[in-house]
Design a protein around this motif. Structure first.
Motif, short mmCIF file in Angstrom:
data_model
loop_
_atom_site.label_atom_id
_atom_site.label_comp_id
_atom_site.label_asym_id
_atom_site.label_seq_id
_atom_site.Cartn_x
_atom_site.Cartn_y
_atom_site.Cartn_z
N GLN A 75 0.82 -1.21 0.00
CA GLN A 75 0.00 0.00 0.00
C GLN A 75 0.85 1.26 0.00
OE1 GLN A 75 -2.93 0.10 3.10
NE2 GLN A 75 -4.21 1.56 2.02
N LEU A 76 2.04 1.20 0.58
CA LEU A 76 2.94 2.35 0.53
C LEU A 76 3.26 2.70 -0.93
CD1 LEU A 76 4.73 4.45 1.90
CD2 LEU A 76 6.52 2.70 2.08
N ASP A 77 3.57 1.68 -1.73
CA ASP A 77 3.82 1.90 -3.17
C ASP A 77 2.59 2.48 -3.85
OD1 ASP A 77 6.42 0.79 -3.06
OD2 ASP A 77 5.61 -1.22 -3.25
N ASP A 78 1.42 1.94 -3.49
CA ASP A 78 0.18 2.40 -4.12
C ASP A 78 -0.08 3.87 -3.83
OD1 ASP A 78 -0.20 -0.16 -5.04
OD2 ASP A 78 -1.60 -0.73 -3.44
N ILE A 79 0.16 4.29 -2.59
CA ILE A 79 -0.07 5.69 -2.21
C ILE A 79 0.86 6.61 -2.99
CG2 ILE A 79 0.13 7.36 -0.32
CD1 ILE A 79 -0.65 5.01 1.59
N ILE A 80 2.13 6.24 -3.05
CA ILE A 80 3.11 7.08 -3.75
C ILE A 80 2.80 7.16 -5.24
CG2 ILE A 80 5.55 7.28 -4.36
CD1 ILE A 80 6.20 5.99 -1.62
N SER A 81 2.48 6.01 -5.84
CA SER A 81 2.22 6.00 -7.28
C SER A 81 0.91 6.72 -7.63
CB SER A 81 2.18 4.56 -7.81
OG SER A 81 1.13 3.82 -7.21
N SER A 82 -0.06 6.69 -6.71
CA SER A 82 -1.33 7.37 -6.97
C SER A 82 -1.23 8.88 -6.82
CB SER A 82 -2.42 6.83 -6.03
OG SER A 82 -2.20 7.30 -4.69
N GLY A 83 -0.23 9.33 -6.03
CA GLY A 83 -0.08 10.76 -5.80
C GLY A 83 -1.06 11.32 -4.78
N GLU A 84 -1.72 10.42 -4.04
CA GLU A 84 -2.74 10.87 -3.07
C GLU A 84 -2.67 10.05 -1.79
OE1 GLU A 84 -7.61 11.50 -2.83
OE2 GLU A 84 -6.76 9.90 -4.06
N LEU A 85 -2.73 10.73 -0.66
CA LEU A 85 -2.86 10.08 0.65
C LEU A 85 -4.24 10.38 1.19
CD1 LEU A 85 -1.72 8.64 3.22
CD2 LEU A 85 -1.08 10.92 4.03
N LYS A 86 -5.02 9.33 1.43
CA LYS A 86 -6.35 9.48 2.03
C LYS A 86 -6.20 9.21 3.53
CE LYS A 86 -7.85 6.43 -0.86
NZ LYS A 86 -8.68 5.44 -1.59
N CYS A 87 -6.27 10.28 4.30
CA CYS A 87 -5.99 10.20 5.73
C CYS A 87 -7.27 10.39 6.55
CB CYS A 87 -4.97 11.27 6.11
SG CYS A 87 -4.34 11.13 7.79
N ALA A 88 -7.64 9.38 7.32
CA ALA A 88 -8.84 9.46 8.16
C ALA A 88 -8.56 10.28 9.41
CB ALA A 88 -9.30 8.06 8.54
N ALA A 89 -9.46 11.21 9.72
CA ALA A 89 -9.32 12.04 10.91
C ALA A 89 -10.69 12.33 11.49
CB ALA A 89 -8.60 13.35 10.57
N VAL A 90 -10.76 12.44 12.81
CA VAL A 90 -11.99 12.80 13.51
C VAL A 90 -12.02 14.32 13.59
CG1 VAL A 90 -13.29 12.63 15.66
CG2 VAL A 90 -12.00 10.66 14.82
N LEU A 91 -13.11 14.94 13.15
CA LEU A 91 -13.17 16.40 13.06
C LEU A 91 -14.17 17.02 14.03
CD1 LEU A 91 -12.88 16.92 9.19
CD2 LEU A 91 -11.06 16.89 10.93
N ASP A 92 -14.51 16.29 15.10
CA ASP A 92 -15.31 16.90 16.17
C ASP A 92 -14.64 16.63 17.51
OD1 ASP A 92 -15.83 14.22 16.44
OD2 ASP A 92 -18.00 14.43 16.68
N PHE A 93 -13.31 16.70 17.51
CA PHE A 93 -12.51 16.33 18.67
C PHE A 93 -11.38 17.35 18.86
CE2 PHE A 93 -9.37 13.20 20.64
CZ PHE A 93 -10.07 13.05 21.83
N PRO A 94 -11.75 18.63 19.08
CA PRO A 94 -10.72 19.66 19.22
C PRO A 94 -9.90 19.45 20.51
CG PRO A 94 -12.87 20.52 19.85
CD PRO A 94 -13.11 19.16 19.27
N PRO A 95 -8.62 19.81 20.49
CA PRO A 95 -7.88 20.45 19.40
C PRO A 95 -7.23 19.44 18.44
CG PRO A 95 -6.50 20.36 21.32
CD PRO A 95 -7.82 19.74 21.73
N MET A 96 -7.53 18.14 18.59
CA MET A 96 -6.90 17.14 17.73
C MET A 96 -7.43 17.21 16.31
SD MET A 96 -4.95 16.07 20.06
CE MET A 96 -4.07 14.70 19.30
N GLY A 97 -8.74 17.40 16.17
CA GLY A 97 -9.34 17.52 14.85
C GLY A 97 -10.65 18.28 14.93
#
Length: 276
Positions: free
Chosen positions: A32-54
């Motif tokens: 998957q590391l190769d796949d991410i680099i070759s695709s040119g995109e990192l899809k990063c999961a983050a929680v966005l109702d948890f300040p100040p972390m996200g």
């Protein structure tokens, strides 16, 4: 002699065939590391109702400690970043379903979760406080006994809090997000909850919740949280471990701590007597 020669030729052919299969499999396999680099995109999961972390800023853009960690990872990989918003219960499903490549989402490194997902070394460590309203009279953790309390389903805090409350005469309600939990507390559906110290003080200091207060600490072990990826993606997990290591040893993690948590020393991400 002919028979012997045929035997040798037959075995040479088998060895050649096996070698070809091995080399073909090796060269065509990409982790998957190769796949991410070759695709040119990192899809990063983050929680966005948890300040100040996200959380989402005034322009509705993702922001916070975890989001900056995602940005740093995308930067060292040389790819574009896509933040995949994942409420707490959706962090692991987002990875398993392929909607996200990596999770930087304050995920506690439990042995039960490790049966499904792979964890890196810790990138943050949380302590816990009681968050309540000023009118409840709750001043300590034990004061929640006999009260209505709640937490976000599946979180470390919920797993610790629910059996304690139900064992001392109270009632427990589970919520799907931090926003739902805060709304329930504000609207008096529950009287208290337990959240990380960073979250507790972020909410109180924001001025958005004038009726809330931080009251006492929760007697929980330090919650070590890790980056997560698919369990069998050893190449990616090894890279993420090195990334976390370098974030800390270069001072970048301390820089983010000062930015989002406040001036001071980061918590210790290691446990005495072990390398982890």
């Amino acid at each position: 002699i002919l028979n012997l020669g045929g035997y040798i030729m037959k075995n040479k052919f088998i060895i050649f065939l096996l070698s070809f299969i091995f080399l073909f499999s090796f060269n065509t396999y990409a982790d998957q590391l190769d796949d991410i680099i070759s695709s040119g995109e990192l899809k990063c999961a983050a929680v966005l109702d948890f300040p100040p972390m996200g959380f989402r800023d005034s322009n509705n853009e993702p922001d916070g400690y975890d989001v900056d960690f995602c940005k740093d990872l995308a930067n060292v990989l040389g790819v574009e970043l896509t933040i995949v918003e994942t409420p707490f219960p959706d962090r692991i499903p987002a990875l398993v379903s392929g909607r996200a490549d990596v999770g930087i989402a304050s995920t506690s490194d439990t042995l039960e979760r490790a049966k499904t997902i792979g964890f890196t070394i810790p990138y943050f460590a949380f302590e816990f406080n009681v968050l309540t309203r000023k009118d409840t009279g709750i001043k300590t953790y034990d004061d929640m006994c006999g009260k209505k309390v709640g937490n976000v389903a599946g979180t470390y805090e919920a797993i610790r809090l629910e059996p304690f409350i139900e064992g001392c005469g109270g009632s427990f309600s589970a919520y799907q997000s931090e926003a739902d939990l805060l709304l329930a507390l504000k609207q008096k559906q529950i009287e208290a909850t337990v959240v990380t110290s960073t979250v507790a003080w972020a909410h109180v200091n924001s001025g958005k919740y004038p009726t809330l207060s931080v009251e006492g600490t929760a007697p929980y072990d330090t919650d070590y949280v890790s980056l997560i990826a698919l369990r069998n993606e050893y190449g990616l997990l090894n890279y993420l471990n090195l990334f976390v290591n370098q974030q800390i040893r270069t001072g970048r993690a301390q820089e983010l701590f000062n930015k989002w948590i406040g001036e001071g020393t980061m918590p210790d991400y290691t446990i005495p007597g072990t390398y982890y």
